[in-house]
Structures are given as C-alpha cells and as structure tokens.
Design a protein around this motif. Structure first.
Motif, PDB file in Angstrom:
ATOM      1  N   ALA A   2       0.831  -1.194   0.000  1.00 27.77           N
ATOM      2  CA  ALA A   2       0.000   0.000   0.000  1.00 27.77           C
ATOM      3  C   ALA A   2       0.871   1.252   0.000  1.00 27.77           C
ATOM      4  O   ALA A   2       1.882   1.320   0.686  1.00 27.77           O
ATOM      5  CB  ALA A   2      -0.922  -0.001   1.212  1.00 27.77           C
ATOM      6  N   LYS A   6      -2.405   5.746  -5.612  1.00 30.55           N
ATOM      7  CA  LYS A   6      -3.257   4.619  -5.952  1.00 30.55           C
ATOM      8  C   LYS A   6      -3.699   4.609  -7.416  1.00 30.55           C
ATOM      9  O   LYS A   6      -3.859   3.550  -7.996  1.00 30.55           O
ATOM     10  CB  LYS A   6      -4.517   4.623  -5.078  1.00 30.55           C
ATOM     11  CG  LYS A   6      -4.254   4.793  -3.599  1.00 30.55           C
ATOM     12  CD  LYS A   6      -3.410   3.672  -3.031  1.00 30.55           C
ATOM     13  CE  LYS A   6      -3.247   3.841  -1.532  1.00 30.55           C
ATOM     14  NZ  LYS A   6      -2.389   2.853  -0.923  1.00 30.55           N
ATOM     15  N   ARG A 245       2.038  -2.609 -11.807  1.00 34.67           N
ATOM     16  CA  ARG A 245       0.591  -2.857 -11.838  1.00 34.67           C
ATOM     17  C   ARG A 245       0.258  -3.813 -12.966  1.00 34.67           C
ATOM     18  O   ARG A 245       0.805  -3.714 -14.067  1.00 34.67           O
ATOM     19  CB  ARG A 245      -0.149  -1.533 -12.027  1.00 34.67           C
ATOM     20  CG  ARG A 245      -1.598  -1.669 -12.458  1.00 34.67           C
ATOM     21  CD  ARG A 245      -2.326  -0.344 -12.491  1.00 34.67           C
ATOM     22  NE  ARG A 245      -2.565   0.148 -11.143  1.00 34.67           N
ATOM     23  CZ  ARG A 245      -3.328   1.197 -10.855  1.00 34.67           C
ATOM     24  NH1 ARG A 245      -3.912   1.887 -11.826  1.00 34.67           N
ATOM     25  NH2 ARG A 245      -3.498   1.583  -9.609  1.00 34.67           N
ATOM     26  N   ASP A 267       3.543  -7.934  -3.971  1.00 31.45           N
ATOM     27  CA  ASP A 267       4.191  -6.624  -4.057  1.00 31.45           C
ATOM     28  C   ASP A 267       3.804  -5.851  -5.324  1.00 31.45           C
ATOM     29  O   ASP A 267       4.440  -4.878  -5.675  1.00 31.45           O
ATOM     30  CB  ASP A 267       5.719  -6.766  -3.982  1.00 31.45           C
ATOM     31  CG  ASP A 267       6.290  -7.547  -5.156  1.00 31.45           C
ATOM     32  OD1 ASP A 267       5.517  -8.227  -5.865  1.00 31.45           O
ATOM     33  OD2 ASP A 267       7.520  -7.467  -5.381  1.00 31.45           O
ATOM     34  N   ARG A 268       2.735  -6.293  -6.028  1.00 31.63           N
ATOM     35  CA  ARG A 268       2.273  -5.583  -7.214  1.00 31.63           C
ATOM     36  C   ARG A 268       0.809  -5.185  -7.045  1.00 31.63           C
ATOM     37  O   ARG A 268       0.029  -5.870  -6.382  1.00 31.63           O
ATOM     38  CB  ARG A 268       2.392  -6.457  -8.478  1.00 31.63           C
ATOM     39  CG  ARG A 268       3.710  -7.187  -8.625  1.00 31.63           C
ATOM     40  CD  ARG A 268       4.880  -6.276  -8.902  1.00 31.63           C
ATOM     41  NE  ARG A 268       6.113  -7.077  -8.928  1.00 31.63           N
ATOM     42  CZ  ARG A 268       6.596  -7.672 -10.013  1.00 31.63           C
ATOM     43  NH1 ARG A 268       5.959  -7.554 -11.170  1.00 31.63           N
ATOM     44  NH2 ARG A 268       7.714  -8.368  -9.940  1.00 31.63           N
ATOM     45  N   ASP A 269       0.432  -4.071  -7.676  1.00 35.63           N
ATOM     46  CA  ASP A 269      -0.959  -3.645  -7.705  1.00 35.63           C
ATOM     47  C   ASP A 269      -1.715  -4.403  -8.793  1.00 35.63           C
ATOM     48  O   ASP A 269      -1.109  -4.970  -9.703  1.00 35.63           O
ATOM     49  CB  ASP A 269      -1.062  -2.153  -8.010  1.00 35.63           C
ATOM     50  CG  ASP A 269      -0.483  -1.282  -6.912  1.00 35.63           C
ATOM     51  OD1 ASP A 269      -0.277  -1.788  -5.796  1.00 35.63           O
ATOM     52  OD2 ASP A 269      -0.237  -0.090  -7.175  1.00 35.63           O
ATOM     53  N   LYS A 299      -6.617 -10.095  -2.436  1.00 41.69           N
ATOM     54  CA  LYS A 299      -5.577  -9.064  -2.432  1.00 41.69           C
ATOM     55  C   LYS A 299      -6.061  -7.869  -1.626  1.00 41.69           C
ATOM     56  O   LYS A 299      -7.239  -7.514  -1.685  1.00 41.69           O
ATOM     57  CB  LYS A 299      -5.263  -8.647  -3.878  1.00 41.69           C
ATOM     58  CG  LYS A 299      -3.980  -7.843  -4.014  1.00 41.69           C
ATOM     59  CD  LYS A 299      -3.540  -7.785  -5.468  1.00 41.69           C
ATOM     60  CE  LYS A 299      -2.186  -7.129  -5.605  1.00 41.69           C
ATOM     61  NZ  LYS A 299      -1.117  -7.864  -4.920  1.00 41.69           N
ATOM     62  N   ASP A 302      -6.343  -2.010  -0.718  1.00 49.22           N
ATOM     63  CA  ASP A 302      -5.496  -0.846  -0.944  1.00 49.22           C
ATOM     64  C   ASP A 302      -4.525  -1.048  -2.101  1.00 49.22           C
ATOM     65  O   ASP A 302      -3.887  -0.092  -2.542  1.00 49.22           O
ATOM     66  CB  ASP A 302      -4.701  -0.500   0.319  1.00 49.22           C
ATOM     67  CG  ASP A 302      -5.533   0.298   1.308  1.00 49.22           C
ATOM     68  OD1 ASP A 302      -6.562   0.857   0.880  1.00 49.22           O
ATOM     69  OD2 ASP A 302      -5.170   0.352   2.491  1.00 49.22           O
ATOM     70  N   ASP A 303      -4.397  -2.271  -2.588  1.00 52.07           N
ATOM     71  CA  ASP A 303      -3.534  -2.550  -3.727  1.00 52.07           C
ATOM     72  C   ASP A 303      -4.340  -2.849  -4.984  1.00 52.07           C
ATOM     73  O   ASP A 303      -3.845  -3.474  -5.919  1.00 52.07           O
ATOM     74  CB  ASP A 303      -2.602  -3.721  -3.419  1.00 52.07           C
ATOM     75  CG  ASP A 303      -1.559  -3.356  -2.378  1.00 52.07           C
ATOM     76  OD1 ASP A 303      -1.206  -2.168  -2.292  1.00 52.07           O
ATOM     77  OD2 ASP A 303      -1.110  -4.248  -1.642  1.00 52.07           O
TER      78      ASP A 303
END
Length: 345
Positions: A2, A6, A245, A267-269, A299, A302-303
């Motif tokens: 996060a 965003k 992302r 560790d990725r959006d 997930k 926030d991601d």
C-alpha cells in the motif's frame, strides 16, 4: 505494498473519437486541411477530453488516443522503418511490417503529455504497445532482423526511451499493452512467440527507468479470461516482468478472472476492469461490488484499482458505444471506486 499513489479510478486510455475530430482527420487525409489545422483540431478534442475526465474525478488523464488511428500508431506514426500493407489482422486493423532500420523521427506520446500538463490539476497517463506484441505483429522474414526476438529488442529500446521521456515530461502512469500473453494464459492456443521472449522483451522496455516515487508502470496482458487460465504461466509472467501494476479483466465474474488476480504477486498492484466497453447496458452495481469483495479476500483492497475492461476505441471510428454511453460507463467505474474506498481516492 500500500502506498499514497493509488490511481484507483483508471481507464485504458482510448476514448470514443468526437465526430468533429473524425471529420477533421478525414479532411486531413484527403489534403483538404494542412498539418497545422489538423493539430489544432486534435488539441481542441484533447482539451475537451481532459476536462471531461477531470469532471469525473478520474485519478489519471489521457489524450484519448485522439491523435492516433489505433493503439499501435504511436509507434508507426513516429518511427521510420515500418510499412503499412494491404492486409488486415483478425481485428480489422491494417497490417504493418518492419522492413528497414528503425529511426525515431519524433516523440511517440511525450509531446501530448506536455500538452496535457498545460491544463491545471492533471495527472497524465500514456499507453504504449509492448515491444513483444509489436514485434510479433510486424516481423517480416525478408527484413533485416534474424528473428522476432531481435526486432523486439530494437523496439524495446525505442519504447523504453519513450517511457523515460514521458515520465520526464510529467506522465505519472504508463500502461503497456501486450496481448501476445493472451495465447499463453489460455491453454491450447498457439502463441505468437515464446513466453521467454515475451517476458524478456517487455522487461527490457521497463527495466532501469529513472522513476520518481509517484510514478507507476502497468501492463495489460489480456482483455478477457472467460475460460481456463494457465496459472503457472500467469504466475511466471506477473512475477518476472518488473511492472508495478497488472491491468486485468474483471467484468464477467468468471473463475478465470479470479485465477489471474490470484497470480499477481503481493508486491504488485492490480487494476480490475469492472465494466465492459462492448455493451451500452450498465453492469449491476451489486454484482460488481460483490466481485470486488471477493477480490479483496485475495488481495489487499489498498492494492487494487478499477477501470473499464479495455479501451473504448482502440481503433479510431470503430467504437461500440456513443460518447454519452461511454460517459455513463466511466461514471459507473467512478461510482464503484467511491463504494470501495469512500473519499480516500
């Protein structure tokens, strides 16, 4: 992972071209107006699109792909060495081949980043074709390259230089589109090129960028996940290509869509395409929220981000929806975002 950047209300970049712009482009190709007049028409259309996106509270702003014929044209318009042929691909796009040394004549998209930045309170986003996808489409065995991989390496250098220039000009979100992955993610389909080549070429386009903390680079690997997904291939792609992302389809409620999301590393959006630009009917908001609740179990919310599932007009003049219908879809995405994150966007 996060963080404070965003970009939760996103879209793929391509928007429905206004009627006036399409008429100006027709007249420009016919020689009825000069380049200066054509540029003025494009700027006016982009200005209107910028303000429309700002009114919808979108967290990024694009030029709508208004200056281009399709999502590959940023390269074809600016780089010598490609030639348009008489044929068309499965989606009706003109076929192009790489036939001679590639020479960049001007920026691919960065000039439009500068133009968007002239408007206050904008956060520019750009979308570019991936080197792997473009090389697979344009390789000609009679050309100067020994393989698709060799051509892709040259295109990767061009794309990487353009991403860096766009970032330096003020772009804060970059989306790369590589639909060659769709044939690896769906079992039984014949790939355009190997998975190793796809990963290596796309990685070369994004590695080592001088990227401020508030900049994100994303990649869209497919517009659809209706059936079974090769989860091993998805996990490998999502882990090895060093983007921030993954832009994924999420509007059908299929198990394949959930499988893709599950494959995204912690560790990725992930940006989820919750509405379809292929139908005017608005998706049931309760069904979308239920899918987002399911996504949040996989997930951290926030991601995640939300968007339409693909561009509204990846080819100029071939949009399914009208401008009004497009606006309703974009509002729908914004509504979903408000329901998921409240005012913390």
């Amino acid at each position: 992972m996060a963080d404070d950047f965003k970009f939760r209300i996103d879209h793929h970049g391509s928007l429905v071209r206004p009627t006036g712009l399409m008429e100006a482009r027709r007249r420009g190709k016919a020689g009825a107006i000069d380049e200066e007049e054509m540029r003025a028409a494009e700027q006016e259309a982009v200005t209107q699109a910028v303000w429309a996106q700002k009114k919808l509270y979108y967290t990024v702003t694009t030029d709508g792909d208004f200056p281009r014929d399709d999502i590959r044209s940023s390269v074809f318009d600016a780089v010598e060495g490609f030639r348009e042929t008489d044929g068309a691909d499965a989606y009706g796009r003109p076929r192009w081949v790489a036939e001679s040394e590639l020479k960049v004549r001007r920026p691919l998209v960065a000039d439009w980043v500068s133009y968007i930045r002239e408007h206050p309170w904008t956060v520019p986003k750009v979308n570019l074709p991936s080197p792997a996808w473009l090389a697979a489409q344009t390789f000609d065995p009679g050309g100067p390259w020994k393989s698709v991989r060799e051509l892709g390496e040259e295109i990767a250098r061009i794309i990487r230089d353009e991403i860096q220039l766009a970032i330096d000009r003020g772009a804060r979100l970059v989306q790369i589109n590589d639909f060659a992955y769709a044939r690896h993610l769906s079992p039984g389909r014949t790939p355009y090129l190997s998975l190793d080549d796809c990963i290596a070429l796309d990685s070369a386009a994004v590695e080592g960028l001088n990227k401020p903390e508030d900049v994100r680079v994303g990649l869209c690997p497919t517009h659809s996940a209706k059936g079974e997904v090769d989860t091993e291939a998805a996990a490998r792609v999502f882990a090895e290509v060093p983007v921030d992302r993954w832009v994924l389809p999420f509007c059908k409620g299929t198990e394949g869509e959930m499988d893709l999301l599950r494959a995204v590393p912690a560790d990725r959006d992930a940006c989820l395409g919750v509405v379809s630009p292929r139908t005017a009917e608005l998706e049931d908001i309760d069904a979308i929220v239920a899918r987002m609740d399911a996504a949040a179990e996989v997930k951290d919310i926030d991601d995640l981000a939300v968007s339409p599932s693909e561009g509204f007009s990846d080819q100029a003049g071939r949009a399914v929806l009208s401008e009004d219908e497009q606006r309703r879809k974009l509002v729908h995405v914004e509504t979903v975002a408000r329901m998921c994150w409240g005012n913390e966007l």
